[in-house]
Write a protein that holds these residues in place. Sequence first.
Motif, PDB file in Angstrom:
ATOM      1  N   MET A  46       9.096 -52.271  84.185  1.00 24.43           N
ATOM      2  CA  MET A  46       9.098 -51.787  82.582  1.00 24.43           C
ATOM      3  C   MET A  46       8.612 -50.215  82.506  1.00 24.43           C
ATOM      4  O   MET A  46       7.680 -50.226  83.315  1.00 24.43           O
ATOM      5  CB  MET A  46       8.482 -52.798  81.444  1.00 24.43           C
ATOM      6  N   GLY A  52       2.794 -61.331  78.123  1.00 24.55           N
ATOM      7  CA  GLY A  52       4.227 -60.921  77.277  1.00 24.55           C
ATOM      8  C   GLY A  52       4.988 -61.489  77.012  1.00 24.55           C
ATOM      9  O   GLY A  52       4.623 -62.707  76.540  1.00 24.55           O
ATOM     10  N   ASP A  77       6.479 -54.467  74.302  1.00 21.28           N
ATOM     11  CA  ASP A  77       6.423 -55.362  74.348  1.00 21.28           C
ATOM     12  C   ASP A  77       4.536 -55.910  74.397  1.00 21.28           C
ATOM     13  O   ASP A  77       4.708 -57.307  73.614  1.00 21.28           O
ATOM     14  CB  ASP A  77       6.322 -56.015  76.208  1.00 21.28           C
ATOM     15  N   GLN A 135       7.197 -51.397  78.119  1.00 23.73           N
ATOM     16  CA  GLN A 135       5.154 -51.491  78.150  1.00 23.73           C
ATOM     17  C   GLN A 135       4.521 -52.393  76.723  1.00 23.73           C
ATOM     18  O   GLN A 135       3.956 -53.292  76.400  1.00 23.73           O
ATOM     19  CB  GLN A 135       4.809 -51.620  78.918  1.00 23.73           C
ATOM     20  N   PHE A 151       1.840 -55.162  87.645  1.00 27.21           N
ATOM     21  CA  PHE A 151       1.237 -54.434  86.333  1.00 27.21           C
ATOM     22  C   PHE A 151       1.843 -52.898  86.954  1.00 27.21           C
ATOM     23  O   PHE A 151       3.071 -53.147  88.222  1.00 27.21           O
ATOM     24  CB  PHE A 151       0.084 -54.520  86.403  1.00 27.21           C
ATOM     25  N   SER A 166      -1.024 -60.438  82.824  1.00 26.88           N
ATOM     26  CA  SER A 166       0.682 -59.440  83.616  1.00 26.88           C
ATOM     27  C   SER A 166       1.696 -61.035  83.488  1.00 26.88           C
ATOM     28  O   SER A 166       0.794 -61.682  84.402  1.00 26.88           O
ATOM     29  CB  SER A 166       1.409 -58.878  83.829  1.00 26.88           C
ATOM     30  N   THR A 210      -0.030 -49.523  82.625  1.00 29.66           N
ATOM     31  CA  THR A 210      -0.683 -51.148  82.059  1.00 29.66           C
ATOM     32  C   THR A 210      -1.681 -51.388  81.506  1.00 29.66           C
ATOM     33  O   THR A 210      -2.438 -51.004  80.187  1.00 29.66           O
ATOM     34  CB  THR A 210      -0.512 -52.073  82.768  1.00 29.66           C
ATOM     35  N   THR A 215       8.426 -58.739  84.638  1.00 29.24           N
ATOM     36  CA  THR A 215       7.878 -57.766  84.789  1.00 29.24           C
ATOM     37  C   THR A 215       7.121 -56.972  84.595  1.00 29.24           C
ATOM     38  O   THR A 215       8.199 -55.919  83.851  1.00 29.24           O
ATOM     39  CB  THR A 215       7.553 -57.977  86.809  1.00 29.24           C
ATOM     40  N   TYR A 216       5.859 -56.146  83.636  1.00 30.96           N
ATOM     41  CA  TYR A 216       5.175 -54.997  83.689  1.00 30.96           C
ATOM     42  C   TYR A 216       5.728 -54.523  84.608  1.00 30.96           C
ATOM     43  O   TYR A 216       5.672 -53.156  84.296  1.00 30.96           O
ATOM     44  CB  TYR A 216       4.200 -55.255  83.189  1.00 30.96           C
TER      45      TYR A 216
END
Length: 290
Positions: A120, A111, A128, A125, A154, A149, A158, A116-117
């Motif tokens: 997102m 990341g 990122d 993502q 995730f 992650s 992801t 946190t994904y």
Amino acid sequence: MQTPRDGDSMPSDQGQRRPQPPVWPAGHRAALIVSIDVDGEYGVIAHHGADDWYWRAQARYDLEAGVWRLLEIMADYDVQGTFCWVGRAAEDRPDAVLAAHRAGHEIATHGWDHRTYASMSREEQREDLIRTRDVLASITGSTPVGHKSPFWRFNEHTVPLLQELGFRWNMDIAAGDLPVAMRPHPELPPVIQLPPSRLWDDYSFFVDWVMPPRHAFELWRDDLDVLRAEGKLMCLTLHPWVGGRPGPSRALTQLLDYAIALGDVWIARADHVALWWQERERDLAEENPS
């Protein structure tokens, strides 16, 4: 074969299950990945906020001392691991990224700033992942193929994104004790999911609770014994500002002493394990076509 330096436990097969046929290269009975998440200050900022200077000051140990101690330990044992980098931490200390790369360790993404994904969007993502991957590639000259992650948080975007972007492995889903080939896009090479565990994370022993390093080692040793009997995989997660501190680092040295003395545990980088698993699955498919 080395003599344990920090623990008085010797390898033993007593009480283990009957060994299963080996699935690992060169007859190894189990595999061990030492993954090190280099967050810098950004993990605690994401968790506690930018104004919590207590946690930020604690986490500054990451790049000032902890990562260097872990690199020295890995060099002492002549083993290679996987360093998962937060992009901003890599930008702050490219010298540490290069030191890990030049020592033969894998460099993976963790990341950009440890957000946190799970929170997102798909496009966020994607941006990122690309931003973090590109910064690491610009430092080392080698494009990362693995991702963990932040906080292991995730969402449904992801793994498909990782596959689309050409990543070869992910370490987010604790769904078992063996790798799993994930193919959201059947036409693309799979993403090999390498299973982590909060029980194999230094946070569980030295942040969530504070306990002697031998307690972490003893749990990891007992888990490794079972996994070795079953022919499976352990994915250890360390953080330089936690497991890289003086006392907690002994949990790693004790585990490496034990695993090396066993003589049949494959201690390998995550990308090497993922490549082995992908080739193994391909070979099995060719032997047993549907």
